[in-house]
Design a protein around this motif. Sequence first.
Motif, PDB file in Angstrom:
ATOM      1  N   LEU A  88       4.992  -2.779  -2.769  1.00 31.69           N
ATOM      2  CA  LEU A  88       4.202  -1.137  -2.335  1.00 31.69           C
ATOM      3  C   LEU A  88       4.791  -0.956  -1.452  1.00 31.69           C
ATOM      4  N   VAL A  89       4.075  -2.047   0.033  1.00 29.53           N
ATOM      5  CA  VAL A  89       4.048  -1.374   0.704  1.00 29.53           C
ATOM      6  C   VAL A  89       4.904  -2.156   1.859  1.00 29.53           C
ATOM      7  N   ALA A  90       5.242  -1.029   2.379  1.00 31.61           N
ATOM      8  CA  ALA A  90       6.766  -2.526   3.925  1.00 31.61           C
ATOM      9  C   ALA A  90       6.020  -1.667   4.794  1.00 31.61           C
ATOM     10  N   VAL A  91       6.151  -3.229   6.048  1.00 36.43           N
ATOM     11  CA  VAL A  91       4.890  -2.939   7.709  1.00 36.43           C
ATOM     12  C   VAL A  91       5.765  -3.178   8.245  1.00 36.43           C
ATOM     13  N   HIS A  92       5.772  -1.802   9.173  1.00 37.15           N
ATOM     14  CA  HIS A  92       7.168  -2.040  10.404  1.00 37.15           C
ATOM     15  C   HIS A  92       5.987  -2.251  11.598  1.00 37.15           C
ATOM     16  N   ARG A  93       6.319  -2.786  12.711  1.00 34.11           N
ATOM     17  CA  ARG A  93       6.301  -3.305  13.777  1.00 34.11           C
ATOM     18  C   ARG A  93       6.383  -2.303  14.832  1.00 34.11           C
ATOM     19  N   GLN A  94       4.881  -1.285  16.107  1.00 33.43           N
ATOM     20  CA  GLN A  94       5.534  -0.686  16.698  1.00 33.43           C
ATOM     21  C   GLN A  94       5.193  -0.982  17.882  1.00 33.43           C
ATOM     22  N   GLY A  95       5.426  -1.555  18.492  1.00 33.87           N
ATOM     23  CA  GLY A  95       5.198  -1.959  19.931  1.00 33.87           C
ATOM     24  C   GLY A  95       3.300  -3.195  19.268  1.00 33.87           C
ATOM     25  N   ARG A  96       2.496  -2.497  19.968  1.00 38.84           N
ATOM     26  CA  ARG A  96       1.312  -3.542  19.073  1.00 38.84           C
ATOM     27  C   ARG A  96       0.920  -2.608  17.628  1.00 38.84           C
ATOM     28  N   GLU A  97       1.124  -1.910  17.200  1.00 42.03           N
ATOM     29  CA  GLU A  97       0.570  -1.678  15.663  1.00 42.03           C
ATOM     30  C   GLU A  97       1.664  -1.507  15.094  1.00 42.03           C
ATOM     31  N   ARG A  98       0.859  -1.594  13.688  1.00 42.28           N
ATOM     32  CA  ARG A  98       1.409  -2.201  12.479  1.00 42.28           C
ATOM     33  C   ARG A  98       1.503  -0.601  11.870  1.00 42.28           C
ATOM     34  N   LEU A  99       2.741  -0.216  10.964  1.00 43.95           N
ATOM     35  CA  LEU A  99       2.957   0.962  10.468  1.00 43.95           C
ATOM     36  C   LEU A  99       3.516   0.989   9.146  1.00 43.95           C
ATOM     37  N   HIS A 100       2.241   1.486   7.888  1.00 42.79           N
ATOM     38  CA  HIS A 100       2.391   1.063   6.304  1.00 42.79           C
ATOM     39  C   HIS A 100       3.483   1.950   5.986  1.00 42.79           C
ATOM     40  N   TYR A 101       3.900   1.637   5.035  1.00 47.60           N
ATOM     41  CA  TYR A 101       5.200   2.766   4.463  1.00 47.60           C
ATOM     42  C   TYR A 101       5.124   2.547   2.858  1.00 47.60           C
ATOM     43  N   LEU A 102       4.856   3.678   2.467  1.00 44.46           N
ATOM     44  CA  LEU A 102       5.134   3.514   0.670  1.00 44.46           C
ATOM     45  C   LEU A 102       5.869   3.062   0.347  1.00 44.46           C
ATOM     46  N   ASN A 103       6.709   2.150  -0.634  1.00 42.25           N
ATOM     47  CA  ASN A 103       7.862   1.872  -1.335  1.00 42.25           C
ATOM     48  C   ASN A 103       7.885   1.807  -2.835  1.00 42.25           C
ATOM     49  N   PRO A 104       8.307   3.363  -2.951  1.00 45.21           N
ATOM     50  CA  PRO A 104       8.196   3.865  -4.663  1.00 45.21           C
ATOM     51  C   PRO A 104       8.344   3.005  -5.511  1.00 45.21           C
ATOM     52  N   VAL A 105       9.793   2.069  -5.214  1.00 40.94           N
ATOM     53  CA  VAL A 105      10.696   1.636  -6.457  1.00 40.94           C
ATOM     54  C   VAL A 105      10.026   0.378  -7.282  1.00 40.94           C
ATOM     55  N   PRO A 106       8.868   0.116  -6.962  1.00 43.52           N
ATOM     56  CA  PRO A 106       8.287  -1.086  -8.002  1.00 43.52           C
ATOM     57  C   PRO A 106       7.496  -0.280  -9.278  1.00 43.52           C
ATOM     58  N   ILE A 107       7.433   0.868  -8.618  1.00 48.87           N
ATOM     59  CA  ILE A 107       6.557   2.113  -9.168  1.00 48.87           C
ATOM     60  C   ILE A 107       7.636   2.803 -10.328  1.00 48.87           C
ATOM     61  N   ALA A 108       8.219   3.573  -9.509  1.00 47.37           N
ATOM     62  CA  ALA A 108       9.757   3.416 -10.711  1.00 47.37           C
ATOM     63  C   ALA A 108      10.774   2.865 -12.114  1.00 47.37           C
ATOM     64  N   GLU A 109      10.606   1.292 -11.300  1.00 47.01           N
ATOM     65  CA  GLU A 109      10.787   0.505 -12.009  1.00 47.01           C
ATOM     66  C   GLU A 109       9.888   0.203 -13.338  1.00 47.01           C
ATOM     67  N   ILE A 110       8.212   0.508 -12.894  1.00 50.95           N
ATOM     68  CA  ILE A 110       7.993   0.414 -13.526  1.00 50.95           C
ATOM     69  C   ILE A 110       7.855   1.493 -15.314  1.00 50.95           C
ATOM     70  N   ALA A 111       8.095   2.951 -14.227  1.00 58.13           N
ATOM     71  CA  ALA A 111       8.509   4.019 -15.282  1.00 58.13           C
ATOM     72  C   ALA A 111       9.625   3.558 -15.811  1.00 58.13           C
ATOM     73  N   ALA A 112      10.212   2.886 -15.727  1.00 58.25           N
ATOM     74  CA  ALA A 112      11.717   3.028 -16.207  1.00 58.25           C
ATOM     75  C   ALA A 112      11.724   1.662 -17.150  1.00 58.25           C
ATOM     76  N   ARG A 113      10.886   0.948 -17.226  1.00 61.94           N
ATOM     77  CA  ARG A 113      10.464   0.414 -18.631  1.00 61.94           C
ATOM     78  C   ARG A 113       9.649   0.504 -19.691  1.00 61.94           C
ATOM     79  N   TRP A 114       8.106   0.781 -18.533  1.00 57.53           N
ATOM     80  CA  TRP A 114       7.169   1.344 -19.677  1.00 57.53           C
ATOM     81  C   TRP A 114       6.999   2.709 -20.227  1.00 57.53           C
ATOM     82  N   ILE A 115       7.363   3.545 -19.586  1.00 55.29           N
ATOM     83  CA  ILE A 115       7.662   4.770 -19.611  1.00 55.29           C
ATOM     84  C   ILE A 115       8.952   5.440 -20.535  1.00 55.29           C
ATOM     85  N   GLY A 116       9.263   4.975 -19.621  1.00 58.93           N
ATOM     86  CA  GLY A 116      10.933   5.312 -19.964  1.00 58.93           C
ATOM     87  C   GLY A 116      12.036   5.309 -21.824  1.00 58.93           C
TER      88      GLY A 116
END
Length: 107
Positions: free
Chosen positions: A54-82
């Motif tokens: 659900l979260v992807a991490v990318h290193r930028q110098g000494r920092e780790r930046l966190h990014y939302l990955n909405p794909v697993p939530i979309a898969e849940i919506a397709a499977r369980w709600i859709g």
Amino acid sequence: MDSVFRALADPTRRRLLDRLFAENGQSLHRLCADLGMSRQAVTKHLKILEAANLVAVHRQGRERLHYLNPVPIAEIAARWIGKYERPRLDALQALKVRLEGGRDGET
């Protein structure tokens, strides 16, 4: 999908995802702000979110930046709600909101 459901079951992890949705690419320092938790506790929650993809991490110098990955939530919506009849669910949600006098999306 089980790891995604487990990750989403915790309100702190949902709050972290909401914060990333509002502003993607945040550092641990920014994500910790106003949570009232130690960095170690937030890091543990982020590791669970990473393991659930659900979260992807990318290193930028000494920092780790966190990014939302909405794909697993979309898969849940397709499977369980859709698979249920979307128009009926939308009509029931609209009726619920109207009867409760609230806005859509509030809990």
